[in-house]
Design an enzyme around this catalytic site. Structure first.
Site, mmCIF file in Angstrom:
data_model
loop_
_atom_site.group_PDB
_atom_site.id
_atom_site.type_symbol
_atom_site.label_atom_id
_atom_site.label_comp_id
_atom_site.label_asym_id
_atom_site.label_seq_id
_atom_site.Cartn_x
_atom_site.Cartn_y
_atom_site.Cartn_z
ATOM 1 N N CYS A 61 13.024 10.601 7.943
ATOM 2 C CA CYS A 61 13.094 10.183 9.347
ATOM 3 C C CYS A 61 14.472 10.402 9.960
ATOM 4 O O CYS A 61 14.582 10.577 11.172
ATOM 5 C CB CYS A 61 12.710 8.704 9.462
ATOM 6 S SG CYS A 61 11.009 8.353 8.982
ATOM 7 N N GLU A 95 8.986 15.470 16.639
ATOM 8 C CA GLU A 95 9.506 15.440 15.279
ATOM 9 C C GLU A 95 8.734 16.419 14.396
ATOM 10 O O GLU A 95 7.518 16.320 14.260
ATOM 11 C CB GLU A 95 9.398 14.025 14.707
ATOM 12 C CG GLU A 95 9.980 13.871 13.313
ATOM 13 C CD GLU A 95 9.890 12.453 12.794
ATOM 14 O OE1 GLU A 95 10.784 12.030 12.051
ATOM 15 O OE2 GLU A 95 8.913 11.747 13.134
ATOM 16 N N GLU A 105 10.248 1.031 10.851
ATOM 17 C CA GLU A 105 11.075 2.212 11.072
ATOM 18 C C GLU A 105 10.128 3.360 11.350
ATOM 19 O O GLU A 105 9.262 3.677 10.530
ATOM 20 C CB GLU A 105 11.952 2.544 9.872
ATOM 21 C CG GLU A 105 12.844 3.749 10.142
ATOM 22 C CD GLU A 105 13.616 4.224 8.938
ATOM 23 O OE1 GLU A 105 13.246 5.292 8.401
ATOM 24 O OE2 GLU A 105 14.559 3.538 8.532
ATOM 25 N N LYS A 142 0.852 -1.184 0.000
ATOM 26 C CA LYS A 142 0.000 0.000 0.000
ATOM 27 C C LYS A 142 0.891 1.238 0.000
ATOM 28 O O LYS A 142 1.424 1.625 1.033
ATOM 29 C CB LYS A 142 -0.917 0.050 1.221
ATOM 30 C CG LYS A 142 -1.983 1.167 1.097
ATOM 31 C CD LYS A 142 -2.479 1.658 2.430
ATOM 32 C CE LYS A 142 -1.582 2.732 3.003
ATOM 33 N NZ LYS A 142 -1.599 3.990 2.198
#
Length: 526
Positions: free
Chosen positions: A297, A395, A263, A190
């Site tokens: 990331c 973040e 992750e 996906k």
């Protein structure tokens, strides 16, 4: 294959060709199925449409992939290797077109798009050449010397589910699928609805290279519906995304007792030591913080500088950031491109404005650039960020970094580790100093005199996160072995493990105990 793209809609023939890769979705009513438009961040214009999948589409995808996987798992590794080395060549042959696709969907600059294309080629070649070694049967000492023959085998999990974000649609959408496929699995993927065509063009190349057409299925749709259903049906799940979503999927996979690799987020620190080469620091800092418009990331979001060199680092870093050319298009001259959406621009702006309201000083950037495109935001450097502001701990996932003065490396390390994340960290220093700091940083990857590129590109070494930044690893042997089950095969020859029938069990047990003592003494038994 196809000619280069333009900043506009996808050519009708190419659009239909890619859409055909998802025609197993809503196959009985594809003409009237719900569709969603895909926008180009550079312009905000629609570049194409894809189908919106549901649970039935996911079930159909798994059915098709499982059927193809049974034959694929029996295919000799030499043939799988041949297919993927051909795919490697097709990726490099079509690299300009692939960069066009990535830029068109993500809005990133040309250099960041090139990184993705090269990553797929490097990862594919690595696993194509190493898969046979990693997956080959391995002999181990048996329970009894000579009479017990023991073998470790790796067998594919079955069909791997893959849920990937928009920021690196090739690296995260295809580089993770390559080892899963080489290990003998099928894949149901996906991609994010913002970047489906980058994934689909790569699947097109995989099929052109010889991959069975039904082995890798792509289902486009929402994370809640399609992603959730993939998690319910897969034999292993590979996920890249937020820590919050990772927790939800982790609970679901744990309930099913099915393997899961993820992750997740990061709040990545970079330390500058007073013995660092400051020319090297200033040359690399903009890339470490603002590659891919800061939407990765492993991007650096906080910098700790020893006080002896703090003023010089800040002054020169700000000058370098102000000199970064921003712009939309396929031209190589731009150092940074667009963000992905209006929503993301608002999120980044909120972080900066909150910090500013709490007393932070914005040294450069700090505003959207609608004159360049609808979703541009300037690379931003802040200092004096208050302890309680969200920018310090959460973040941002955008082109924003703060710099802070520290009295010593010990203090820098303490601040760097003071986070729930542990994905990436970096230190710029003399070699001995850098290695001393690196051993003390709690992150899955640590770069010395590099922001993140050297650790990521070292594909022979496993990479992943500590703490709330994930579990499992990609790259290296672990990056392919995680997609397999270990089978312990032991062949017992000539006599039973319980000893010859004519020898009393007590006598055999005493003999075995004596043998263990002698084995320890002479180091001849495992």
């Amino acid at each position: 294959m196809h000619s280069r793209l333009k900043l506009g809609v996808l050519p009708a023939e190419l659009h239909q060709q890619l859409l055909n890769l998802t025609t197993n979705m809503k196959s009985s009513s594809a003409d009237v199925a719900e569709r969603v438009s895909v926008d180009a961040p550079f312009t905000g214009e629609v570049i194409g449409e894809v189908l919106v999948g549901d649970a039935q589409d996911v079930s159909r995808a798994f059915q098709l992939s499982r059927g193809a996987q049974k034959l694929w798992a029996e295919m000799p590794m030499s043939e799988r290797k041949r297919i993927f080395l051909k795919f490697h060549d097709l990726v490099l042959k079509n690299r300009e077109l692939l960069m066009d696709f990535v830029q068109l969907e993500t809005g990133k600059n040309r250099a960041s798009a090139a990184d993705e294309v090269l990553d797929v080629a490097i990862t594919t070649r690595y696993y194509a050449n190493k898969a046979e070694k990693f997956l080959s049967d391995k002999k181990h000492p048996g329970a009894l010397p000579i009479v017990t023959k023991n073998m470790q085998q790796h067998v594919p999990k079955g069909v791997v589910g893959q849920i990937t974000p928009w920021n690196y649609p090739l690296t995260l959408g295809i580089s993770d699928a390559v080892p899963a496929l080489l290990a003998g699995n099928g894949v149901v993927a996906k991609p994010d609805l913002a970047t489906p065509f980058s994934c689909l063009i790569m699947v097109h190349l995989l099929i052109e290279a010889g991959l069975p057409a039904e082995l890798m299925q792509v289902v486009t749709g929402s994370g809640e519906v399609v992603g959730g259903e993939i998690a319910k049906q897969c034999d292993f799940l590979m996920f890249t995304g937020s820590t919050a979503t990772g927790r939800i999927l982790g609970r679901q996979m744990g309930e099913r007792l099915v393997g899961f690799s993820a992750e997740l987020g990061g709040k990545n620190p970079l330390i500058v030591s007073k013995d660092a080469d400051l020319d090297k620091v200033i040359a690399d800092l903009p890339h470490a913080c603002f590659s891919n418009s800061g939407q990765l990331c492993v991007s650096i979001e906080r910098i700790y500088v020893e006080e002896e060199v703090y003023d010089e680092v800040v002054t020169r870093f700000v000058e370098a950031v102000k000199a970064m050319p921003l712009g939309a298009g396929f031209d190589w001259k731009y150092a940074m491109g667009s963000l992905i959406s209006e929503t993301h621009v608002a999120r980044v702006s909120q972080f900066v404005e909150q910090a500013r309201a709490e007393g932070a000083n914005v040294l450069c950037g700090g505003k959207a650039r609608a004159d360049l495109g609808p979703y541009f935001y300037e690379p931003t450097v802040l200092v004096d960020v208050a302890e309680h502001t969200a920018l310090r701990t959460e973040e941002v996932f955008g082109p924003v970094v703060f710099v802070e003065k520290v009295a010593s490396l010990e203090q820098a390390i303490e601040k760097a580790n003071a986070t729930s994340y542990g994905l990436n960290a970096s230190v710029f220093a003399a070699s001995d100093t850098g290695n001393w700091v690196a051993r003390r940083l709690r992150a899955g990857a640590v770069g010395i005199n590099d922001g993140y590129a050297a650790t990521w590109a070292s594909v022979s070494t496993p990479s992943g996160g500590m703490k709330q930044s994930g579990l499992g690893r990609r790259h290296g042997a672990e990056g392919i072995l995680k997609y397999t089950e270990i089978k312990n095969v032991a062949e017992q020859r000539w006599i039973s493990m319980r000893g010859p029938a004519k020898i009393p069990r007590k006598v055999y047990s005493d003999t075995a105990a004596t043998a263990l003592k002698l084995g320890k003494m002479f180091k001849i038994l495992p």
